[in-house]
Motif scaffolding. Structure first.
Motif, PDB file in Angstrom:
ATOM      1  N   SER A 349       7.154  12.320   3.009  1.00  0.00           N
ATOM      2  CA  SER A 349       5.817  12.888   2.859  1.00  0.00           C
ATOM      3  C   SER A 349       5.544  13.005   1.362  1.00  0.00           C
ATOM      4  O   SER A 349       6.424  12.754   0.533  1.00  0.00           O
ATOM      5  N   ILE A 351       3.700  15.569  -1.676  1.00  0.00           N
ATOM      6  CA  ILE A 351       3.089  16.843  -2.068  1.00  0.00           C
ATOM      7  C   ILE A 351       2.278  16.605  -3.336  1.00  0.00           C
ATOM      8  O   ILE A 351       2.807  16.137  -4.344  1.00  0.00           O
ATOM      9  N   VAL A 364       8.685  13.513  -0.897  1.00  0.00           N
ATOM     10  CA  VAL A 364       9.720  14.295  -0.200  1.00  0.00           C
ATOM     11  C   VAL A 364      10.361  13.413   0.860  1.00  0.00           C
ATOM     12  O   VAL A 364       9.658  12.769   1.651  1.00  0.00           O
ATOM     13  N   GLU A 366      12.970  13.956   3.893  1.00  0.00           N
ATOM     14  CA  GLU A 366      13.733  14.901   4.706  1.00  0.00           C
ATOM     15  C   GLU A 366      14.856  14.152   5.412  1.00  0.00           C
ATOM     16  O   GLU A 366      14.605  13.177   6.119  1.00  0.00           O
ATOM     17  N   ASP A 409      15.387  16.560   0.858  1.00  0.00           N
ATOM     18  CA  ASP A 409      15.448  17.837   1.585  1.00  0.00           C
ATOM     19  C   ASP A 409      16.615  17.799   2.569  1.00  0.00           C
ATOM     20  O   ASP A 409      16.560  17.112   3.588  1.00  0.00           O
ATOM     21  N   SER A 645      -1.048  31.497   4.973  1.00  0.00           N
ATOM     22  CA  SER A 645      -0.888  30.066   5.231  1.00  0.00           C
ATOM     23  C   SER A 645      -2.152  29.433   5.793  1.00  0.00           C
ATOM     24  O   SER A 645      -2.136  28.282   6.224  1.00  0.00           O
ATOM     25  N   GLU A 669       6.481  25.481  10.519  1.00  0.00           N
ATOM     26  CA  GLU A 669       6.451  24.467   9.466  1.00  0.00           C
ATOM     27  C   GLU A 669       5.933  25.051   8.159  1.00  0.00           C
ATOM     28  O   GLU A 669       6.396  24.669   7.077  1.00  0.00           O
ATOM     29  N   ALA A 670       4.983  25.968   8.244  1.00  0.00           N
ATOM     30  CA  ALA A 670       4.448  26.586   7.029  1.00  0.00           C
ATOM     31  C   ALA A 670       5.518  27.406   6.321  1.00  0.00           C
ATOM     32  O   ALA A 670       5.592  27.428   5.094  1.00  0.00           O
ATOM     33  N   SER A 672       8.698  26.796   6.330  1.00  0.00           N
ATOM     34  CA  SER A 672       9.562  25.814   5.683  1.00  0.00           C
ATOM     35  C   SER A 672       8.916  25.249   4.421  1.00  0.00           C
ATOM     36  O   SER A 672       9.590  24.959   3.435  1.00  0.00           O
ATOM     37  N   GLN A 673       7.598  25.135   4.450  1.00  0.00           N
ATOM     38  CA  GLN A 673       6.877  24.515   3.336  1.00  0.00           C
ATOM     39  C   GLN A 673       6.887  25.383   2.082  1.00  0.00           C
ATOM     40  O   GLN A 673       6.753  24.860   0.965  1.00  0.00           O
ATOM     41  N   LEU A 676       9.752  24.304   0.022  1.00  0.00           N
ATOM     42  CA  LEU A 676       9.557  22.918  -0.379  1.00  0.00           C
ATOM     43  C   LEU A 676       8.506  22.811  -1.483  1.00  0.00           C
ATOM     44  O   LEU A 676       8.680  22.051  -2.450  1.00  0.00           O
ATOM     45  N   ASN A 677       7.435  23.564  -1.363  1.00  0.00           N
ATOM     46  CA  ASN A 677       6.396  23.539  -2.394  1.00  0.00           C
ATOM     47  C   ASN A 677       6.932  24.015  -3.739  1.00  0.00           C
ATOM     48  O   ASN A 677       6.616  23.444  -4.791  1.00  0.00           O
TER      49      ASN A 677
END
Length: 697
Positions: A349, A351, A364, A366, A409, A645, A669-670, A672-673, A676-677
């Motif tokens: 993905s 970002i 990213v 994963e 990731d 979120s 998922e948010a 987890s993000q 990641l962000n």
């Protein structure tokens, strides 16, 4: 897919399977519980194999004898609810003698102790069944110590009966708070206690031997264990059938079935409703089938209820990790499905557009597991799937989109193929060593990347968490040692040992009997800098604040785990690109104001407080108040997170009729993000602060 892992603390978890269905077993008379000649033969072989090939050289002496006895008692009675101090006093006569018994393949003490245990279970269940019918006064202010792992043994039968009185009262109150009527509660609890008694009375000699010999192997370190012939057979069957189910790794903790992790691509993970640490307390078939109370069930029995054909429905009653003992349960509906390799494969993905990143775009990738289709490779299929091949393709695609950096990731990645960890490292370096392996004889072998080609030489970060283990740690450690990229997140799991399965029958070629198998720790991984990944794991260059809550997790939390160690470093040249001191201030400044990070920290703190509790009130009004307060705090936390979120707040929990599965998935998922962000921002900072360079080559 349901993989089964063994808890070192619970006898029930040691019996992963039986060639005969548990419900079809008969109650065995006590006088039939005796060691066999096969057990003695297996013992002699196990001792010789461990002495010669086990990585840890530990002498079977009086000190080990004491550890063995303690561990055997822990496996039988982990919560100290059956034996009395007087029982333990008599059993302690074996404290410094079990080593001599084992060395002579004499197993009588193990069976003698078990016979006492079975009698105590019968007595406890008889007490519990009487208590269920007597009724309770829930207006009395008293507490129940539900975690007795470190408590003293009950001094008298009267004291033990009072422990059971409070236990039954607590079980009754838990069900009462769910809205069940008293008659239904009595029926449920009677079935629960009678089921416990029935399962213990059906243990045969092989079960007892397996528990005892594992008390010895687990006194060496956590990953060496014995599987009886029936366990070995069912283990093989489980592996062949493991691609269909809900996609969860389960373990036993006392009498609870606990979700250790959810598997990428599986229904449990996809739903967003099932999380590591959740306890499964009930299982129902279909949309309307009765929910069976499975507290105290054998792990394999639970697995058999959860596993089923693709497309069928299973409902799980779950006690969430953050609800604590006696908390409110939630009902989760899942559709069993086949977990495809594609769904566990690496994914990419991009970002961009985050505040502070400017126009930079961060790719990213994963990587849920280190996979390699050995079967297809063996057939000569030139296009067989593997982690490295898939990641190489994803990098090529990301290059075409013009990303400025890449994040790998590895969160929740429990490992997999060693060759893939080596090869994946190789696409980020020109050539050189990746990991060192030291065996039981002191010989060190170096796994190298021989390929001088590089798929990507641009800015790189590796995101890890407390569940990144084994092959993940090898990759992250190598990237860190080469200073090829920045490692970010939490200290990893710390699984730095190598196991192999040993068929005991191979040592007695003329013997037609199946003697079972030994899972043996025979080597240890070391990074190219000489330090082990064992115990400490890989400590990131930039630690997220949740790292402070990971000390009780992973290898470092296991009894007898091998310690961190060091050998001579391999020869390698560093790239010198992961200096982080200039990035820390920016990172700390951001997360101090980041609502998402603050909520993750709040959640970790709340869970830690729950896990540290060992007692609970039996005063119904107080229990209800605590329940409501905990639920309000949980929902407030959930809603603050949802609003931050971009989602709408909700009023009810996951049991509500208008439950939105997709919303829970988005919420998961948010969460987890958030990490990641921030990882993308850290990598962006690094790019901004470095000298100008080409985007990606």
């Amino acid at each position: 897919m349901i993989f089964i892992r063994k808890s070192v603390y619970t006898l029930l978890a040691l019996f992963l399977a039986s060639s005969q269905a548990w419900g079809e077993r008969r109650v065995l008379p006590l006088d039939e519980l005796e060691p066999t000649q096969q057990h003695r033969q297996s013992t002699m072989i196990i001792l010789k194999v461990i002495d010669k090939y086990h990585y840890k050289k530990a002498k079977l002496d009086d000190e080990m004898s004491g550890q063995l006895l303690d561990r055997y008692l822990d496996s039988l009675d982990p919560n100290r609810s059956f034996f009395t101090a007087k029982d333990i006093e008599g059993i302690s006569l074996y404290q410094d003698k079990l080593d001599n018994y084992l060395l002579n393949a004499r197993l009588e003490p193990a069976f003698a102790i078990f016979r006492i245990y079975r009698k105590r279970v019968d007595e406890a269940v008889e007490t519990a069944l009487k208590l269920v019918d007597t009724g309770f006064d829930f207006s009395i202010d008293e507490v129940y110590q539900f975690d007795r792992e470190d408590a003293p043994w009950a001094q008298t039968r009267t004291e033990l009966e009072d422990i059971w009185r409070k236990r039954v009262k607590n079980d009754f109150l838990n069900l009462r708070l769910t809205g069940k009527e008293d008659d239904e509660i009595r029926k449920t609890l009677k079935e629960r206690y009678e089921g416990l008694q029935r399962r213990i009375s059906q243990f045969d000699s092989n079960d007892i031997y397996q528990a005892f010999i594992n008390a010895y192997t687990l006194s060496l370190e956590p990953h060496t264990s014995y599987m009886s012939p029936s366990t070995s057979e069912n283990f093989d069957i489980s592996m062949r059938l493991s691609l269909e189910g809900i996609g969860a790794v389960l373990r036993m903790d006392d009498e609870f079935t606990v979700v250790q992790k959810t598997v990428a691509g599986g229904p449990a993970k996809f739903s967003g409703d099932v999380h590591a640490g959740d306890r499964i307390v009930g299982v129902g078939q279909g949309l309307e089938g009765d929910i069976l109370d499975i507290i105290g069930w054998r792990l394999q029995d639970v697995v058999e209820k959860i596993r089923g054909p693709k497309g069928t429905v299973v409902r799980l009653r779950i006690l969430p990790k953050d609800a604590g003992s006696g908390g409110k349960t939630q009902l989760v509906t899942l559709v069993r499905n086949k977990i495809k390799l594609e769904e566990q494969a690496a994914k990419s993905s991009v970002i961009d557009g985050l505040e502070g990143m400017g126009k930079l775009r961060i790719g990213v990738i994963e990587v849920p597991t280190f996979y390699r289709d050995f079967a297809a490779e063996g057939r000569g299929d030139e296009n067989f799937r593997s982690t490295t091949r898939d990641v190489r393709k994803l990098i090529t695609e990301l290059k075409k989109t013009g990303v400025d950096g890449v994040v790998i990731d590895l969160r929740q990645n429990g490992g997999g193929s060693l060759s893939e960890a080596t090869e994946l490292t190789g696409i980020f370096i020109d050539t050189g060593p990746v990991v060192q392996i030291k065996d039981a004889f002191g010989k060190v072998e170096v796994e190298r990347d021989p390929d001088t080609s590089i798929a990507y030489d641009g800015p790189l970060a590796v995101l890890v968490d407390r569940n990144s283990a084994s092959a993940s740690e090898i990759f992250a450690g190598a990237i860190q040692d080469y200073q090829r990229g920045i490692v970010i997140g939490e200290p990893t799991f710390g699984k730095g040992t190598v196991q192999t399965l040993v068929d005991l029958g191979r040592f007695v070629p003329s013997n037609e009997d199946d003697l079972g198998r030994l899972r043996l720790t025979m080597a240890q991984f070391f990074r190219i800098n000489g330090g082990s990944t064992q115990h400490r794991g890989v400590v990131p260059d930039i630690l997220f604040p949740m790292a402070g809550y990971s000390a009780k997790h992973g290898e470092r939390s296991l009894d007898n785990a091998l310690p961190w160690a060091q050998i001579k470093a391999a020869r390698y040249a560093t790239k010198g690109v992961n200096a982080v001191s200039h990035l820390l201030d920016r990172h700390k400044g951001r997360i101090s104001k980041d609502a998402g990070f603050q909520m993750l920290l709040e959640q970790e703190k709340r869970i830690q407080e729950i896990e540290d509790r060992t007692e609970i009130t039996l005063l119904e009004s107080q229990r209800k108040l605590e329940w409501d307060q905990r639920e309000k705090a949980r929902m407030d936390h959930k809603n603050r997170f949802r609003i931050a979120s971009g989602m709408e707040s909700i009023k009810t929990d996951r049991d509500r009729e208008d439950h939105d599965d997709e919303a829970d998935k988005v919420e998961s998922e948010a969460a987890s993000q958030i990490q990641l962000n921030e990882t993308a921002r850290i990598l962006a900072d690094s790019i901004h602060l470095q000298a100008p360079r080409a985007v990606m080559r």
